[in-house]
Motif scaffolding. Structure first.
Motif, PDB file in Angstrom:
ATOM      1  N   UNK A  88      38.180  38.589  53.140  1.00  0.00           N
ATOM      2  CA  UNK A  88      39.346  37.763  53.482  1.00  0.00           C
ATOM      3  C   UNK A  88      39.841  37.076  52.213  1.00  0.00           C
ATOM      4  N   UNK A  89      41.103  37.299  51.885  1.00  0.00           N
ATOM      5  CA  UNK A  89      41.678  36.718  50.667  1.00  0.00           C
ATOM      6  C   UNK A  89      43.147  36.392  50.922  1.00  0.00           C
ATOM      7  N   UNK A  90      43.839  35.966  49.847  1.00  0.00           N
ATOM      8  CA  UNK A  90      45.264  35.669  49.929  1.00  0.00           C
ATOM      9  C   UNK A  90      46.030  36.565  48.963  1.00  0.00           C
ATOM     10  N   UNK A 145      38.722  34.938  47.345  1.00  0.00           N
ATOM     11  CA  UNK A 145      38.171  34.882  48.685  1.00  0.00           C
ATOM     12  C   UNK A 145      38.505  33.588  49.401  1.00  0.00           C
ATOM     13  N   UNK A 146      38.693  33.713  50.720  1.00  0.00           N
ATOM     14  CA  UNK A 146      38.980  32.560  51.569  1.00  0.00           C
ATOM     15  C   UNK A 146      37.729  32.258  52.394  1.00  0.00           C
ATOM     16  N   UNK A 147      37.198  31.057  52.222  1.00  0.00           N
ATOM     17  CA  UNK A 147      35.977  30.650  52.919  1.00  0.00           C
ATOM     18  C   UNK A 147      36.309  29.897  54.209  1.00  0.00           C
ATOM     19  N   UNK A 148      35.293  29.797  55.047  1.00  0.00           N
ATOM     20  CA  UNK A 148      35.398  28.948  56.226  1.00  0.00           C
ATOM     21  C   UNK A 148      36.044  29.592  57.429  1.00  0.00           C
ATOM     22  N   UNK A 149      36.258  30.901  57.417  1.00  0.00           N
ATOM     23  CA  UNK A 149      36.873  31.567  58.569  1.00  0.00           C
ATOM     24  C   UNK A 149      35.801  31.886  59.623  1.00  0.00           C
ATOM     25  N   UNK A 209      29.378  34.428  56.562  1.00  0.00           N
ATOM     26  CA  UNK A 209      29.939  34.521  55.213  1.00  0.00           C
ATOM     27  C   UNK A 209      28.785  34.516  54.210  1.00  0.00           C
ATOM     28  N   UNK A 210      28.688  35.570  53.396  1.00  0.00           N
ATOM     29  CA  UNK A 210      27.600  35.692  52.430  1.00  0.00           C
ATOM     30  C   UNK A 210      28.018  35.284  51.026  1.00  0.00           C
ATOM     31  N   UNK A 211      29.285  35.402  50.729  1.00  0.00           N
ATOM     32  CA  UNK A 211      29.884  34.947  49.474  1.00  0.00           C
ATOM     33  C   UNK A 211      31.293  34.455  49.794  1.00  0.00           C
ATOM     34  N   UNK A 212      31.923  33.704  48.905  1.00  0.00           N
ATOM     35  CA  UNK A 212      33.270  33.223  49.222  1.00  0.00           C
ATOM     36  C   UNK A 212      34.220  34.362  49.603  1.00  0.00           C
ATOM     37  N   UNK A 213      34.666  34.343  50.838  1.00  0.00           N
ATOM     38  CA  UNK A 213      35.613  35.350  51.300  1.00  0.00           C
ATOM     39  C   UNK A 213      34.995  36.654  51.749  1.00  0.00           C
ATOM     40  N   UNK A 214      33.654  36.777  51.677  1.00  0.00           N
ATOM     41  CA  UNK A 214      32.970  38.017  52.063  1.00  0.00           C
ATOM     42  C   UNK A 214      32.098  37.729  53.286  1.00  0.00           C
TER      43      UNK A 214
END
Length: 267
Positions: free
Chosen positions: A51-53, A65-69, A85-90
């Motif tokens: 997940x990113x922008x 990466x987008x965190x917190x989803x 979530x294992x890494x920011x946005x992953x």
């Protein structure tokens, strides 16, 4: 009179020359930011959602990466599994075991927005052979990988191939369908019109590995439209984003696909 005419011609030519050197500001304004989702479920216990922008034209292509989803996946409409979530946005999990014929539903909730997608994993088609051929492309001799398989007699089979050279993934897109080869033996050459740089060529001694993905029709449309936009093959069409199977306004794709691999050392 003749000298006056010549002077006018000289001044006019100078003006034209000066106008040719004028710097034009293209006026590229930042576009509205959108979420980008790249999600896969495979028959090899891989479940990964990125997940990113989107980025501005002048930004680099690094992954933001987008965190917190809240990322959830369900199998054939059963209870959903939350993907951590294992890494920011992953977001990844080993608890989703992809099964051919099953339909998977993805739901991503982030900052009040909800995005959903559905993908059905096709039955795997046997990846029979991998070999190379030598052909002339763009004025030079090239070594090209070929993927061999027998397309099933049933219509509506779609393929996406990923090529790795010495462990590095090629950025090019190689998609095929059975529109012109239903039920036949197929040798699909993996080359793209965008492969113009010699540093990307396959050379003797290289390690070659190809991943064959059997994808559904909507995922095929995404890769096909992305490839057409990247290669400029559809020059008459108005530029647009790839055809996504994600509802809610995000870009990207969600693909439940069967995978197989073959590798070789190029001679």
């Amino acid at each position: 009179m003749k000298k006056t005419f010549q002077l006018i011609c000289i001044i006019a030519a100078a003006g034209l020359a000066a106008s040719c050197e004028k710097v034009i500001n293209a006026g590229l304004h930042p576009a509205e930011k959108k979420y980008v989702i790249e999600g896969i479920v495979t028959n090899e216990d891989t479940c990964r959602i990125l997940l990113s922008m989107t980025s501005n034209f002048t930004d680099d292509n690094s992954f933001r990466g987008v965190s917190g989803a809240l990322v959830q996946i369900s199998d054939n409409g059963s209870g959903s599994i939350t993907i951590p979530e294992t890494r920011p946005g992953v977001y990844e999990s080993l608890l989703v075991n992809g099964v051919p014929g099953h339909t998977y539903q993805l739901k991503v909730t982030v900052a009040g927005a909800v995005f959903t997608a559905t993908s059905t994993m096709p039955s795997p088609v046997n990846f029979d052979t991998l070999f190379v051929s030598r052909i002339n492309l763009a004025g030079r001799n090239r070594i090209v990988a070929n993927a061999g398989y027998k397309d099933p007699s049933s219509v509506g089979n779609y393929y996406n191939f990923v090529q790795y050279i010495n462990g590095a993934q090629r950025p090019d897109i190689y998609v095929n369908s059975d529109n012109l080869s239903n039920g036949r033996d197929v040798n699909f050459a993996l080359y793209s019109p965008t492969e113009l740089q010699e540093e990307g060529d396959i050379r003797p001694g290289d390690s070659l590995r190809v991943e064959m993905q059997c994808v559904d029709a909507n995922v095929y449309k995404f890769w096909y439209s992305l490839n057409a936009g990247a290669s400029g093959s559809d020059v008459l069409a108005t530029p647009s984003n790839p055809v996504s199977n994600i509802a809610g306004g995000a870009l990207g794709y969600f693909s439940a696909h069967a995978v197989q691999y073959l590798g070789m050392r190029v001679e």
